[in-house]
Structures are given as C-alpha cells and as structure tokens.
Write an enzyme that holds these catalytic residues in place. Structure first.
Site, PDB file in Angstrom:
ATOM      1  N   THR A  48       0.894  -1.389   0.185  1.00  0.00           N
ATOM      2  CA  THR A  48       0.144   0.032   0.144  1.00  0.00           C
ATOM      3  C   THR A  48       0.652   1.243   0.171  1.00  0.00           C
ATOM      4  O   THR A  48       0.535   2.234  -0.727  1.00  0.00           O
ATOM      5  CB  THR A  48      -1.010  -0.110   1.067  1.00  0.00           C
ATOM      6  OG1 THR A  48      -0.319  -0.222   2.529  1.00  0.00           O
ATOM      7  CG2 THR A  48      -1.959  -0.883   1.255  1.00  0.00           C
ATOM      8  N   TYR A 111     -12.864  -2.771   2.687  1.00  0.00           N
ATOM      9  CA  TYR A 111     -14.161  -2.260   2.546  1.00  0.00           C
ATOM     10  C   TYR A 111     -15.377  -3.000   2.553  1.00  0.00           C
ATOM     11  O   TYR A 111     -16.510  -2.397   3.379  1.00  0.00           O
ATOM     12  CB  TYR A 111     -14.115  -1.538   1.096  1.00  0.00           C
ATOM     13  CG  TYR A 111     -15.496  -0.641   0.898  1.00  0.00           C
ATOM     14  CD1 TYR A 111     -15.480   0.577   1.267  1.00  0.00           C
ATOM     15  CD2 TYR A 111     -16.632  -1.317   0.117  1.00  0.00           C
ATOM     16  CE1 TYR A 111     -16.585   1.449   1.012  1.00  0.00           C
ATOM     17  CE2 TYR A 111     -17.884  -0.537  -0.254  1.00  0.00           C
ATOM     18  CZ  TYR A 111     -17.973   0.894   0.326  1.00  0.00           C
ATOM     19  OH  TYR A 111     -19.007   1.749   0.220  1.00  0.00           O
ATOM     20  N   TYR A 137      -1.720  -9.700   6.199  1.00  0.00           N
ATOM     21  CA  TYR A 137      -1.542  -8.456   6.379  1.00  0.00           C
ATOM     22  C   TYR A 137      -2.891  -7.976   6.988  1.00  0.00           C
ATOM     23  O   TYR A 137      -3.810  -7.839   6.346  1.00  0.00           O
ATOM     24  CB  TYR A 137      -1.159  -7.589   5.292  1.00  0.00           C
ATOM     25  CG  TYR A 137      -0.751  -6.298   5.380  1.00  0.00           C
ATOM     26  CD1 TYR A 137      -0.734  -5.654   6.661  1.00  0.00           C
ATOM     27  CD2 TYR A 137      -0.870  -5.366   4.162  1.00  0.00           C
ATOM     28  CE1 TYR A 137      -0.194  -4.372   6.983  1.00  0.00           C
ATOM     29  CE2 TYR A 137      -0.694  -3.966   4.486  1.00  0.00           C
ATOM     30  CZ  TYR A 137      -0.434  -3.275   5.393  1.00  0.00           C
ATOM     31  OH  TYR A 137      -0.198  -2.260   5.713  1.00  0.00           O
ATOM     32  N   ARG A 142      -7.016   0.603   7.677  1.00  0.00           N
ATOM     33  CA  ARG A 142      -7.229   0.782   6.254  1.00  0.00           C
ATOM     34  C   ARG A 142      -8.155  -0.006   5.837  1.00  0.00           C
ATOM     35  O   ARG A 142      -9.078   0.347   4.817  1.00  0.00           O
ATOM     36  CB  ARG A 142      -6.106   0.529   5.449  1.00  0.00           C
ATOM     37  CG  ARG A 142      -4.879   1.603   5.480  1.00  0.00           C
ATOM     38  CD  ARG A 142      -3.552   1.068   4.628  1.00  0.00           C
ATOM     39  NE  ARG A 142      -2.655   2.362   4.720  1.00  0.00           N
ATOM     40  CZ  ARG A 142      -2.341   2.998   3.715  1.00  0.00           C
ATOM     41  NH1 ARG A 142      -3.330   2.911   2.889  1.00  0.00           N
ATOM     42  NH2 ARG A 142      -1.467   3.829   3.883  1.00  0.00           N
ATOM     43  N   LYS A 165       1.825  -9.809   9.223  1.00  0.00           N
ATOM     44  CA  LYS A 165       2.097  -8.495   9.413  1.00  0.00           C
ATOM     45  C   LYS A 165       0.920  -7.889  10.218  1.00  0.00           C
ATOM     46  O   LYS A 165      -0.231  -7.583   9.724  1.00  0.00           O
ATOM     47  CB  LYS A 165       2.215  -7.792   8.039  1.00  0.00           C
ATOM     48  CG  LYS A 165       2.818  -6.217   8.384  1.00  0.00           C
ATOM     49  CD  LYS A 165       2.818  -5.439   6.933  1.00  0.00           C
ATOM     50  CE  LYS A 165       2.968  -4.028   7.168  1.00  0.00           C
ATOM     51  NZ  LYS A 165       2.974  -3.408   5.931  1.00  0.00           N
ATOM     52  N   ILE A 207       7.814  -4.546   8.680  1.00  0.00           N
ATOM     53  CA  ILE A 207       7.777  -4.105   7.404  1.00  0.00           C
ATOM     54  C   ILE A 207       7.431  -2.739   7.362  1.00  0.00           C
ATOM     55  O   ILE A 207       6.397  -2.357   8.000  1.00  0.00           O
ATOM     56  CB  ILE A 207       6.744  -4.915   6.389  1.00  0.00           C
ATOM     57  CG1 ILE A 207       7.069  -6.508   6.238  1.00  0.00           C
ATOM     58  CG2 ILE A 207       6.481  -4.341   5.214  1.00  0.00           C
ATOM     59  CD1 ILE A 207       6.034  -7.379   5.639  1.00  0.00           C
TER      60      ILE A 207
END
Length: 289
Positions: A48, A111, A137, A142, A165, A207
């Site tokens: 991202t 979303y 992840y 987000r 992550k 990360i």
C-alpha cells in the site's frame, strides 16, 4: 529457511513519480541503492505504501521486473497481492511473474468488511492458489475490519501461510498471536514504533515505512531489538517518536516522500486522491530533520 530470510527490517518501498505522475524508474533505482546501502534485510514491492491502488497493471509488472533485475538476488523480495475480490486475487496469482519472489504479502479484504469466517475462507483460497508462501496483512485502520488473533492462529496452521504483518496496534492481540502461534510462524510488526516492544515478546522484525527514509538507523534499531538490547534500541526509537505521526498525517506515503525529497532520493509527487505534502507539513518535517 524462509523465516531467516525475512527476519529483521523489510522496507515497504514507495513508488517514485515524476512531475507528470509517470513512474520515475531512475529514482526507483536510486531508492533501491539508498535502502540497500542502509542495510535493510528485504524489500516489499507493490504494498500500500507503493500506492498500488493507483498504479496500472503494466506499471506493476515493470516495477517488479526492474526491482528483480536491479537487486539481482542481493536481498529477498516480497510482493504485494491482495484485495477484496477473492477471485481477482486468485487471477493475479496466476498472471503475476513470481519467479524470484520469496513470499507474497496479502492484505485482508477491505471495504466489504467480511466476517471472520469470510476472512478465513478468503485466505485459504489465496494460500491454496499461491505458488509462493503467504504473509497475512492485518491493518484495520485501512481495511475497516480486524483479523482477530483466533482467525490468524487458525490460518497459521496452513502449510503455505508463514506469518502475519500485524498493524492492528493492539498489543494484547499481538501477544496472543506470539504466545499461541505454531513454531516457525512469523509475527511481523506493521507499526514502526511498536516493533521494539513487540520484539520483546516474539516479533521477528517489521515491514516498515520509515525505513524508506532512514534505512541505516531503523535497521540498526531492529537488529538491537532482535538481540534483546532494548536500552540501545529504545534510544534510537526515541528519535522516531516525533516524526512518525507526520508520515501519516496527510496520508501514506505523502509524509515519507517529503523526507525522501529532502534527502534527494526522489520527488514528493503522489497520485490522486493523495496530494503532495502541504507546505505546513513539510515545514514541520524539515524542522525535525
């Protein structure tokens, strides 16, 4: 062993753009030199932070090709393939050239906010289809939904899922994963400032966004943490406490690109709906630098 390859500092590479917003491949090479000279352990492409939602299929392929060719095996490479349409993710796994890629990083569906069972089934499909190992992840800020510790631990039993992550910011959730995960499953920090404390209970690295701009100091901090030298690591961590929030104030990677511009690595340009760092933000970042 993959676990050893991905231990330490991974940098979520930004995508440099020219003023006309085309990809600046020369600046990308400069960035690669900058972070590799700084001692990062591996690179994450098309995450991202790379503004992957606004780069085209052709650009993604060329960025991947260039990075693989330029790095030439010096460090492991992780490639971002994720999304909220499971079938499309499976198609990407079939059509992306993953030769030379150590693992993929796959974000939890965003979303549409699936249930935990939906997230579990999504990742099972991805893991079954992926020709390389999968790193989960989790970034609720987000995606709009959290991957719980229970779901992560269920997925950790899959042979092709090697780590997570964790960017939930929930230390108790991270501790639960660390305590109950199977041997060999990696807990990787997705929050730059939480990596030092997470190392104390089992995280094996990070990360990172900040490692784009501060690869040497950040990598040293992580190395110290993984060697349980927390006093020395915390001294370095304190240098990042004030600047880290500014990296995200106007969206990622707006802040870190402002720093990279200051260091002469690449331009500050980003693609809409993101916009270049405001004069006020740049002023505060530069004062801290």
């Amino acid at each position: 062993m993959i676990r050893e390859k991905l231990r330490g500092t991974g940098v979520a590479l930004v995508t440099p753009f020219k003023e006309d917003l085309s990809v600046d491949y020369d600046a990308l090479k400069k960035l690669l030199d900058f972070v590799l000279d700084g001692g990062v352990n591996y690179l994450v492409i098309n995450g991202t932070t790379a503004e992957s939602v606004t780069t085209t299929t052709e650009e993604k392929a060329e960025i991947l090709r260039l990075v693989k060719q330029y790095v030439n095996g010096r460090v492991p490479l992780v490639y971002g393939i994720g999304g909220n349409n499971t079938q499309h993710v499976l198609e990407l796994l079939q059509t992306t050239d993953l030769d030379g890629i150590t693992a993929i990083l796959s974000v939890s569906p965003y979303y549409n906010k699936p249930s935990q069972q939906g997230i579990y089934q999504h990742y099972l499909q991805v893991a079954n289809a992926s020709p390389v190992p999968v790193i989960l992840y989790n970034v609720p800020g987000r995606t709009g939904s959290n991957v719980t510790a229970e779901t992560t631990l269920r997925l950790a039993l899959h042979d092709n899922i090697i780590g997570v992550k964790e960017a939930s910011g929930n230390i108790e959730q991270c501790m639960a994963i660390a305590k109950h995960k199977p041997e060999g499953f990696m807990l990787i920090s997705g929050d730059d400032l939480l990596t030092v404390p997470m190392a104390a209970f089992g995280a094996e690295g990070v990360i990172s966004v900040l490692a784009n701009a501060f690869p040497d100091k950040f990598s040293k901090m992580i190395e110290l943490s993984l060697n349980y030298q927390f006093k020395e690591a915390t001294a370095l961590l304190n240098d990042f406490v004030d600047i880290n929030p500014l990296m995200y104030e106007e969206g990622n990677p707006v802040g870190v690109k402002a720093v990279l511009e200051r260091f002469g690595v690449c331009s500050p340009f980003v693609r809409l709906p993101l916009v270049e760092a405001s004069a006020g933000l740049k002023d505060r970042v530069y004062k801290l630098l």
